[in-house]
Scaffold this motif. Structure first.
Motif, PDB file in Angstrom:
ATOM      1  N   GLY A 188       0.855  -1.174   0.000  1.00  0.00           N
ATOM      2  CA  GLY A 188       0.000   0.000   0.000  1.00  0.00           C
ATOM      3  C   GLY A 188       0.894   1.227   0.000  1.00  0.00           C
ATOM      4  N   TYR A 189       0.528   2.236  -0.771  1.00  0.00           N
ATOM      5  CA  TYR A 189       1.332   3.449  -0.785  1.00  0.00           C
ATOM      6  C   TYR A 189       0.449   4.669  -0.560  1.00  0.00           C
ATOM      7  CZ  TYR A 189      -0.327   4.345  -5.529  1.00  0.00           C
ATOM      8  OH  TYR A 189      -1.118   4.588  -6.627  1.00  0.00           O
ATOM      9  N   ARG A 190       1.066   5.684  -0.018  1.00  0.00           N
ATOM     10  CA  ARG A 190       0.402   6.973   0.193  1.00  0.00           C
ATOM     11  C   ARG A 190       1.434   8.055  -0.079  1.00  0.00           C
ATOM     12  NH1 ARG A 190      -3.827   8.953   4.261  1.00  0.00           N
ATOM     13  NH2 ARG A 190      -3.431  11.179   4.305  1.00  0.00           N
ATOM     14  N   THR A 191       1.091   8.955  -0.966  1.00  0.00           N
ATOM     15  CA  THR A 191       1.956  10.075  -1.303  1.00  0.00           C
ATOM     16  C   THR A 191       1.196  11.359  -0.993  1.00  0.00           C
ATOM     17  OG1 THR A 191       2.972   8.803  -3.080  1.00  0.00           O
ATOM     18  CG2 THR A 191       3.304  11.175  -3.132  1.00  0.00           C
ATOM     19  N   VAL A 192       1.816  12.230  -0.217  1.00  0.00           N
ATOM     20  CA  VAL A 192       1.202  13.512   0.137  1.00  0.00           C
ATOM     21  C   VAL A 192       2.077  14.623  -0.438  1.00  0.00           C
ATOM     22  CG1 VAL A 192       0.432  15.024   2.000  1.00  0.00           C
ATOM     23  CG2 VAL A 192       0.295  12.538   2.277  1.00  0.00           C
ATOM     24  N   HIS A 193       1.511  15.384  -1.351  1.00  0.00           N
ATOM     25  CA  HIS A 193       2.193  16.548  -1.927  1.00  0.00           C
ATOM     26  C   HIS A 193       1.730  17.760  -1.129  1.00  0.00           C
ATOM     27  CE1 HIS A 193       3.537  14.186  -5.380  1.00  0.00           C
ATOM     28  NE2 HIS A 193       2.329  13.659  -5.360  1.00  0.00           N
ATOM     29  N   ARG A 194       2.656  18.491  -0.561  1.00  0.00           N
ATOM     30  CA  ARG A 194       2.331  19.618   0.312  1.00  0.00           C
ATOM     31  C   ARG A 194       2.430  20.949  -0.458  1.00  0.00           C
ATOM     32  NH1 ARG A 194       1.072  17.328   4.703  1.00  0.00           N
ATOM     33  NH2 ARG A 194       2.203  15.528   5.484  1.00  0.00           N
ATOM     34  N   PRO A 195       1.675  21.965  -0.015  1.00  0.00           N
ATOM     35  CA  PRO A 195       1.692  23.266  -0.696  1.00  0.00           C
ATOM     36  C   PRO A 195       3.062  23.943  -0.718  1.00  0.00           C
ATOM     37  CG  PRO A 195      -0.151  23.147   0.833  1.00  0.00           C
ATOM     38  CD  PRO A 195       0.681  21.920   1.058  1.00  0.00           C
ATOM     39  N   ASN A 196       3.957  23.570   0.203  1.00  0.00           N
ATOM     40  CA  ASN A 196       5.288  24.194   0.228  1.00  0.00           C
ATOM     41  C   ASN A 196       6.256  23.509  -0.734  1.00  0.00           C
ATOM     42  OD1 ASN A 196       5.874  21.798   1.493  1.00  0.00           O
ATOM     43  ND2 ASN A 196       6.657  22.712   3.375  1.00  0.00           N
ATOM     44  N   GLY A 197       5.771  22.511  -1.500  1.00  0.00           N
ATOM     45  CA  GLY A 197       6.607  21.824  -2.476  1.00  0.00           C
ATOM     46  C   GLY A 197       7.192  20.518  -1.974  1.00  0.00           C
ATOM     47  N   ALA A 198       7.040  20.218  -0.690  1.00  0.00           N
ATOM     48  CA  ALA A 198       7.564  18.965  -0.126  1.00  0.00           C
ATOM     49  C   ALA A 198       6.645  17.799  -0.486  1.00  0.00           C
ATOM     50  CB  ALA A 198       7.672  19.086   1.394  1.00  0.00           C
ATOM     51  N   THR A 199       7.216  16.611  -0.505  1.00  0.00           N
ATOM     52  CA  THR A 199       6.457  15.397  -0.779  1.00  0.00           C
ATOM     53  C   THR A 199       6.807  14.344   0.261  1.00  0.00           C
ATOM     54  OG1 THR A 199       6.442  15.854  -3.148  1.00  0.00           O
ATOM     55  CG2 THR A 199       6.013  13.597  -2.500  1.00  0.00           C
ATOM     56  N   ASP A 200       5.780  13.745   0.856  1.00  0.00           N
ATOM     57  CA  ASP A 200       5.966  12.645   1.804  1.00  0.00           C
ATOM     58  C   ASP A 200       5.473  11.374   1.136  1.00  0.00           C
ATOM     59  OD1 ASP A 200       6.784  14.437   3.823  1.00  0.00           O
ATOM     60  OD2 ASP A 200       4.696  14.790   4.392  1.00  0.00           O
ATOM     61  N   ARG A 201       6.304  10.319   1.207  1.00  0.00           N
ATOM     62  CA  ARG A 201       5.923   9.033   0.619  1.00  0.00           C
ATOM     63  C   ARG A 201       5.988   7.961   1.693  1.00  0.00           C
ATOM     64  NH1 ARG A 201       5.980   9.417  -4.981  1.00  0.00           N
ATOM     65  NH2 ARG A 201       7.159  11.164  -5.763  1.00  0.00           N
ATOM     66  N   HIS A 202       4.971   7.113   1.717  1.00  0.00           N
ATOM     67  CA  HIS A 202       4.899   6.010   2.665  1.00  0.00           C
ATOM     68  C   HIS A 202       4.562   4.741   1.885  1.00  0.00           C
ATOM     69  CE1 HIS A 202       4.885   8.967   5.881  1.00  0.00           C
ATOM     70  NE2 HIS A 202       4.017   9.647   5.154  1.00  0.00           N
ATOM     71  N   LEU A 203       5.279   3.663   2.201  1.00  0.00           N
ATOM     72  CA  LEU A 203       5.083   2.379   1.546  1.00  0.00           C
ATOM     73  C   LEU A 203       4.987   1.324   2.642  1.00  0.00           C
ATOM     74  CD1 LEU A 203       5.048   1.030  -1.304  1.00  0.00           C
ATOM     75  CD2 LEU A 203       7.474   0.596  -0.966  1.00  0.00           C
ATOM     76  N   VAL A 204       3.911   0.528   2.628  1.00  0.00           N
ATOM     77  CA  VAL A 204       3.679  -0.478   3.662  1.00  0.00           C
ATOM     78  C   VAL A 204       3.367  -1.804   2.992  1.00  0.00           C
ATOM     79  CG1 VAL A 204       2.206  -1.148   5.602  1.00  0.00           C
ATOM     80  CG2 VAL A 204       2.765   1.256   5.240  1.00  0.00           C
ATOM     81  N   ARG A 205       4.056  -2.852   3.439  1.00  0.00           N
ATOM     82  CA  ARG A 205       3.781  -4.199   2.919  1.00  0.00           C
ATOM     83  C   ARG A 205       2.445  -4.671   3.470  1.00  0.00           C
ATOM     84  NH1 ARG A 205       7.643  -9.370   2.506  1.00  0.00           N
ATOM     85  NH2 ARG A 205       6.001 -10.869   2.087  1.00  0.00           N
ATOM     86  N   LEU A 206       1.592  -5.165   2.591  1.00  0.00           N
ATOM     87  CA  LEU A 206       0.293  -5.682   2.993  1.00  0.00           C
ATOM     88  C   LEU A 206       0.397  -7.203   3.085  1.00  0.00           C
ATOM     89  CD1 LEU A 206      -1.936  -3.522   0.634  1.00  0.00           C
ATOM     90  CD2 LEU A 206      -1.332  -3.068   3.007  1.00  0.00           C
ATOM     91  N   ASP A 207       0.472  -7.700   4.298  1.00  0.00           N
ATOM     92  CA  ASP A 207       0.570  -9.142   4.489  1.00  0.00           C
ATOM     93  C   ASP A 207      -0.784  -9.776   4.226  1.00  0.00           C
ATOM     94  OD1 ASP A 207       3.266  -9.205   5.165  1.00  0.00           O
ATOM     95  OD2 ASP A 207       2.824  -8.648   7.228  1.00  0.00           O
ATOM     96  N   THR A 208      -0.732 -10.919   3.589  1.00  0.00           N
ATOM     97  CA  THR A 208      -1.972 -11.646   3.338  1.00  0.00           C
ATOM     98  C   THR A 208      -2.349 -12.431   4.591  1.00  0.00           C
ATOM     99  OG1 THR A 208      -0.727 -13.484   2.441  1.00  0.00           O
ATOM    100  CG2 THR A 208      -1.512 -11.848   0.882  1.00  0.00           C
TER     101      THR A 208
END
Length: 76
Positions: A50-70
């Motif tokens: 699962g991934y989540r990317t947050v683009h912020r108004p100040n130009g920064a980007t946060d990326r999160h990646l999580v393994r989804l166990d079955t």
């Protein structure tokens, strides 16, 4: 006389994809965070992430990646 040494070049910056650029610019123009979420399996793998990317108004980007166990297989 001095010997000329080898100099390491810094790595090339990661070029954003068109979708990243659009979301990044949208966050800056609208003045609010733009969030992208989804599930991906990398080439040659069946493990979902699962991934989540947050683009912020100040130009920064946060990326999160999580393994989804079955779930474990059912007990007999």
């Amino acid at each position: 006389m001095t010997a000329v040494g080898r100099h390491r070049r810094p790595p090339d910056p990661r070029l954003p994809t068109d979708a990243d650029t659009d979301a990044w610019l949208r966050a800056i123009v609208e003045g609010r965070p733009v969030v992208e979420e989804g599930v991906v399996a990398f080439p040659g793998s069946t493990v979902p992430y699962g991934y989540r990317t947050v683009h912020r108004p100040n130009g920064a980007t946060d990326r999160h990646l999580v393994r989804l166990d079955t779930a474990p297989p059912p007990s007999p």
